[in-house]
Scaffold this motif. Sequence first.
Motif, PDB file in Angstrom:
ATOM      1  N   LEU A  41       0.806  -1.186  -0.039  1.00  0.00           N
ATOM      2  CA  LEU A  41      -0.040  -0.009   0.042  1.00  0.00           C
ATOM      3  C   LEU A  41       0.769   1.186  -0.044  1.00  0.00           C
ATOM      4  O   LEU A  41       0.623   2.081  -0.787  1.00  0.00           O
ATOM      5  N   GLN A  42       1.778   1.348   0.846  1.00  0.00           N
ATOM      6  CA  GLN A  42       2.834   2.500   0.801  1.00  0.00           C
ATOM      7  C   GLN A  42       3.376   2.485  -0.367  1.00  0.00           C
ATOM      8  O   GLN A  42       3.788   3.900  -0.927  1.00  0.00           O
ATOM      9  N   SER A  43       4.124   1.594  -1.076  1.00  0.00           N
ATOM     10  CA  SER A  43       4.804   1.556  -2.055  1.00  0.00           C
ATOM     11  C   SER A  43       3.586   2.294  -3.476  1.00  0.00           C
ATOM     12  O   SER A  43       4.259   3.119  -4.243  1.00  0.00           O
ATOM     13  N   SER A  44       2.525   1.597  -3.463  1.00  0.00           N
ATOM     14  CA  SER A  44       1.666   2.064  -4.457  1.00  0.00           C
ATOM     15  C   SER A  44       1.482   3.465  -4.220  1.00  0.00           C
ATOM     16  O   SER A  44       1.168   4.220  -5.376  1.00  0.00           O
ATOM     17  N   GLN A  45       1.171   3.971  -2.916  1.00  0.00           N
ATOM     18  CA  GLN A  45       0.998   5.444  -2.843  1.00  0.00           C
ATOM     19  C   GLN A  45       2.075   6.269  -3.340  1.00  0.00           C
ATOM     20  O   GLN A  45       2.018   7.293  -3.776  1.00  0.00           O
ATOM     21  N   LEU A  46       3.380   6.063  -2.869  1.00  0.00           N
ATOM     22  CA  LEU A  46       4.363   6.526  -3.318  1.00  0.00           C
ATOM     23  C   LEU A  46       4.601   6.734  -4.792  1.00  0.00           C
ATOM     24  O   LEU A  46       4.911   7.699  -5.447  1.00  0.00           O
ATOM     25  N   ASN A  47       4.299   5.675  -5.549  1.00  0.00           N
ATOM     26  CA  ASN A  47       4.415   5.627  -7.105  1.00  0.00           C
ATOM     27  C   ASN A  47       3.219   6.265  -7.743  1.00  0.00           C
ATOM     28  O   ASN A  47       3.083   6.455  -8.936  1.00  0.00           O
ATOM     29  N   GLN A  48       2.267   6.693  -7.029  1.00  0.00           N
ATOM     30  CA  GLN A  48       0.986   7.149  -7.504  1.00  0.00           C
ATOM     31  C   GLN A  48       1.109   8.531  -8.347  1.00  0.00           C
ATOM     32  O   GLN A  48       0.894   8.700  -9.287  1.00  0.00           O
ATOM     33  N   ALA A  49       2.228   9.441  -7.688  1.00  0.00           N
ATOM     34  CA  ALA A  49       2.315  10.735  -8.077  1.00  0.00           C
ATOM     35  C   ALA A  49       3.215  10.621  -9.462  1.00  0.00           C
ATOM     36  O   ALA A  49       3.110  11.235 -10.521  1.00  0.00           O
ATOM     37  N   GLU A  50       4.322   9.603  -9.377  1.00  0.00           N
ATOM     38  CA  GLU A  50       5.099   9.346 -10.596  1.00  0.00           C
ATOM     39  C   GLU A  50       4.216   8.528 -11.717  1.00  0.00           C
ATOM     40  O   GLU A  50       4.418   9.372 -12.801  1.00  0.00           O
ATOM     41  N   ARG A  51       3.430   7.910 -11.529  1.00  0.00           N
ATOM     42  CA  ARG A  51       2.496   7.416 -12.413  1.00  0.00           C
ATOM     43  C   ARG A  51       1.495   8.213 -12.904  1.00  0.00           C
ATOM     44  O   ARG A  51       1.531   8.336 -14.424  1.00  0.00           O
ATOM     45  N   SER A  52       1.069   9.344 -12.304  1.00  0.00           N
ATOM     46  CA  SER A  52       0.175  10.224 -12.630  1.00  0.00           C
ATOM     47  C   SER A  52       0.948  11.102 -13.760  1.00  0.00           C
ATOM     48  O   SER A  52       0.424  11.824 -14.662  1.00  0.00           O
ATOM     49  N   LYS A  53       2.113  11.431 -13.392  1.00  0.00           N
ATOM     50  CA  LYS A  53       2.888  12.311 -14.279  1.00  0.00           C
ATOM     51  C   LYS A  53       3.194  11.491 -15.553  1.00  0.00           C
ATOM     52  O   LYS A  53       2.977  12.507 -16.470  1.00  0.00           O
ATOM     53  N   HIS A  54       3.552  10.461 -15.267  1.00  0.00           N
ATOM     54  CA  HIS A  54       3.821   9.627 -16.821  1.00  0.00           C
ATOM     55  C   HIS A  54       2.520   9.616 -17.587  1.00  0.00           C
ATOM     56  O   HIS A  54       2.864   9.900 -18.978  1.00  0.00           O
ATOM     57  N   ILE A  55       1.369   9.356 -17.002  1.00  0.00           N
ATOM     58  CA  ILE A  55       0.148   9.198 -17.585  1.00  0.00           C
ATOM     59  C   ILE A  55      -0.068  10.451 -18.284  1.00  0.00           C
ATOM     60  O   ILE A  55      -0.428  10.845 -19.263  1.00  0.00           O
ATOM     61  N   GLU A  56       0.109  11.751 -17.857  1.00  0.00           N
ATOM     62  CA  GLU A  56      -0.096  13.254 -18.232  1.00  0.00           C
ATOM     63  C   GLU A  56       0.699  13.338 -19.387  1.00  0.00           C
ATOM     64  O   GLU A  56       0.273  13.803 -20.456  1.00  0.00           O
TER      65      GLU A  56
END
Length: 89
Positions: free
Chosen positions: A46-61
């Motif tokens: 859960l913690q790793s998915s929350q940390l990667n969420q910002a990076e993932r959203s940036k990549h999606i944008e």
Amino acid sequence: MKINESGRVSGIANPYKLQQEMRAEQFGTKRRKDEVQISPEAKEMLQSSQLNQAERSKHIEQLKQSVASGTYHVEAGKIAEKLLPYLRS
């Protein structure tokens, strides 16, 4: 004709509830409550998915912008490599 209150059950007791209460009194036990335990591995995921969420959203944008501008390049070879195992079976 008189209509009683809608939330009121007139004189009818719940036999299941009475049975539970009698057993609790006999054995001196309290009602158990539901409990959930989350494993340390699940907490870490859960913690790793929350940390990667910002990076993932940036990549999606970035992907959205490149698709919108027409600069997104699809690599047909990679798509074929991924589809090949499904087509063979």
